[in-house]
Scaffold this motif. Structure first.
Motif, short mmCIF file in Angstrom:
data_model
loop_
_atom_site.label_atom_id
_atom_site.label_comp_id
_atom_site.label_asym_id
_atom_site.label_seq_id
_atom_site.Cartn_x
_atom_site.Cartn_y
_atom_site.Cartn_z
N ASP A 71 0.83 -1.21 0.00
CA ASP A 71 0.00 0.00 0.00
C ASP A 71 0.87 1.26 0.00
N GLN A 72 1.89 1.27 0.83
CA GLN A 72 2.79 2.42 0.89
C GLN A 72 3.48 2.63 -0.45
N SER A 73 3.86 1.53 -1.08
CA SER A 73 4.51 1.62 -2.39
C SER A 73 3.57 2.18 -3.44
N ILE A 74 2.33 1.75 -3.41
CA ILE A 74 1.34 2.25 -4.37
C ILE A 74 1.18 3.75 -4.21
N PHE A 75 1.01 4.22 -2.98
CA PHE A 75 0.83 5.66 -2.76
C PHE A 75 2.10 6.43 -3.11
N SER A 76 3.24 5.85 -2.85
CA SER A 76 4.50 6.49 -3.21
C SER A 76 4.61 6.64 -4.73
N LEU A 77 4.26 5.58 -5.47
CA LEU A 77 4.30 5.64 -6.93
C LEU A 77 3.26 6.62 -7.48
N ALA A 87 4.50 10.15 -6.99
CA ALA A 87 5.56 10.44 -7.96
C ALA A 87 4.97 10.70 -9.34
N ALA A 88 4.07 9.83 -9.78
CA ALA A 88 3.50 9.94 -11.13
C ALA A 88 2.59 11.16 -11.26
N LEU A 89 1.79 11.44 -10.25
CA LEU A 89 0.81 12.51 -10.35
C LEU A 89 1.35 13.89 -9.98
N PHE A 90 2.28 13.91 -9.02
CA PHE A 90 2.72 15.20 -8.50
C PHE A 90 4.23 15.42 -8.60
N GLY A 91 4.94 14.47 -9.17
CA GLY A 91 6.38 14.61 -9.34
C GLY A 91 7.19 14.47 -8.08
N HIS A 92 6.62 13.85 -7.03
CA HIS A 92 7.36 13.67 -5.78
C HIS A 92 8.52 12.70 -5.99
N GLN A 93 9.58 12.93 -5.27
CA GLN A 93 10.73 12.05 -5.33
C GLN A 93 10.38 10.68 -4.74
N LEU A 94 10.91 9.65 -5.34
CA LEU A 94 10.71 8.29 -4.83
C LEU A 94 11.88 7.88 -3.96
N ASP A 95 11.58 7.16 -2.89
CA ASP A 95 12.62 6.59 -2.06
C ASP A 95 12.97 5.23 -2.65
N GLY A 96 14.05 5.17 -3.37
CA GLY A 96 14.46 3.93 -4.03
C GLY A 96 14.74 2.80 -3.07
N TYR A 141 1.49 -5.43 -9.18
CA TYR A 141 0.88 -5.46 -10.51
C TYR A 141 -0.57 -5.93 -10.44
N ARG A 142 -0.82 -6.95 -9.63
CA ARG A 142 -2.18 -7.49 -9.48
C ARG A 142 -3.11 -6.41 -8.92
N ILE A 143 -2.68 -5.69 -7.92
CA ILE A 143 -3.49 -4.62 -7.33
C ILE A 143 -3.69 -3.49 -8.34
N ALA A 144 -2.64 -3.14 -9.06
CA ALA A 144 -2.73 -2.07 -10.07
C ALA A 144 -3.75 -2.44 -11.14
N GLN A 145 -3.73 -3.68 -11.60
CA GLN A 145 -4.69 -4.11 -12.61
C GLN A 145 -6.11 -4.09 -12.05
N ILE A 177 -0.78 4.60 -14.67
CA ILE A 177 -0.27 5.67 -13.80
C ILE A 177 0.86 5.15 -12.92
N LEU A 178 0.69 3.94 -12.36
CA LEU A 178 1.76 3.39 -11.52
C LEU A 178 3.00 3.10 -12.35
N CYS A 179 2.81 2.72 -13.60
CA CYS A 179 3.94 2.49 -14.50
C CYS A 179 4.73 3.79 -14.68
#
Length: 184
Positions: free
Chosen positions: A5-11, A14-23, A38-42, A49-51
């Motif tokens: 969940d945290q990863s989804i919101f982080s992505l 980043a995609a919507l607002f240009g926030h930096q990602l914590d690699g 990927y399963r959740i994204a689909q 967007i997550l891509c």
């Protein structure tokens, strides 16, 4: 909230607002984690967007090659579907304009225009509103496209045009369910 969940919101940020990602968070991801993401994204129709968010990660911590190809292919399909629906919408709006029937689009691609890459926002159907000329719009569709709109809903009629579901709304808000909508 779990790591996925945290990863989804982080992505998304980043995609919507240009926030930096914590690699670092993605550096520990294994094939199973990426498959779950990927399963959740689909499921939620957010693959495109997550891509875009994953694109912002260094290449060494992106999904494994085969999985990344699936992400990219899904994003491409989202773009193609968006383009097709935009073409169908343009045809319909021109038809209604030609016959002096007002039509505006609700939701869908209208909202996608506010996304950094509109073609990556999934929408399932085209929702139209014809003000007080809903019956004339349905009649025009039946006569010119030889498609019978189904009126089995108290909120809209529905028909299919070139593989795209079109909902022709009677009103802006469904006042039947839930009851709180009646206040609108």
């Amino acid at each position: 909230m779990n790591n996925i969940d945290q990863s989804i919101f982080s992505l998304l940020r980043a995609a919507l607002f240009g926030h930096q990602l914590d690699g670092k968070a993605f550096g520990t991801y294994n094939e199973r984690n990426w498959m779950e993401l990927y399963r959740i994204a689909q499921f939620h129709k957010m693959t495109g967007i997550l891509c875009d968010g994953i694109d912002m990660l260094p290449s060494n911590i992106r999904p494994p090659r085969q999985q990344w190809i699936h992400w990219l292919a899904e994003r491409e399909k989202t773009e193609m579907r968006h383009k097709h629906k935009a073409h169908v919408l343009k045809q319909l709006l021109a038809l209604f304009e030609q016959h002096n029937i007002p039509a505006i689009e609700l939701k869908g691609s209208t909202l996608s225009q506010y996304y950094p890459i509109p073609q990556h926002r999934h929408f399932s159907d085209i929702d139209l509103y014809h003000f007080d000329q809903h019956a004339q719009a349905d009649k025009l569709i039946a006569e010119t496209l030889h498609v019978t709109p189904h009126n089995d809903s108290h909120h809209h009629s529905k028909y299919n045009h070139h593989g795209v579901t079109i909902e022709s709304h009677f009103d802006f808000v469904n006042t039947h369910t839930p009851p709180s909508n009646k206040a609108y």
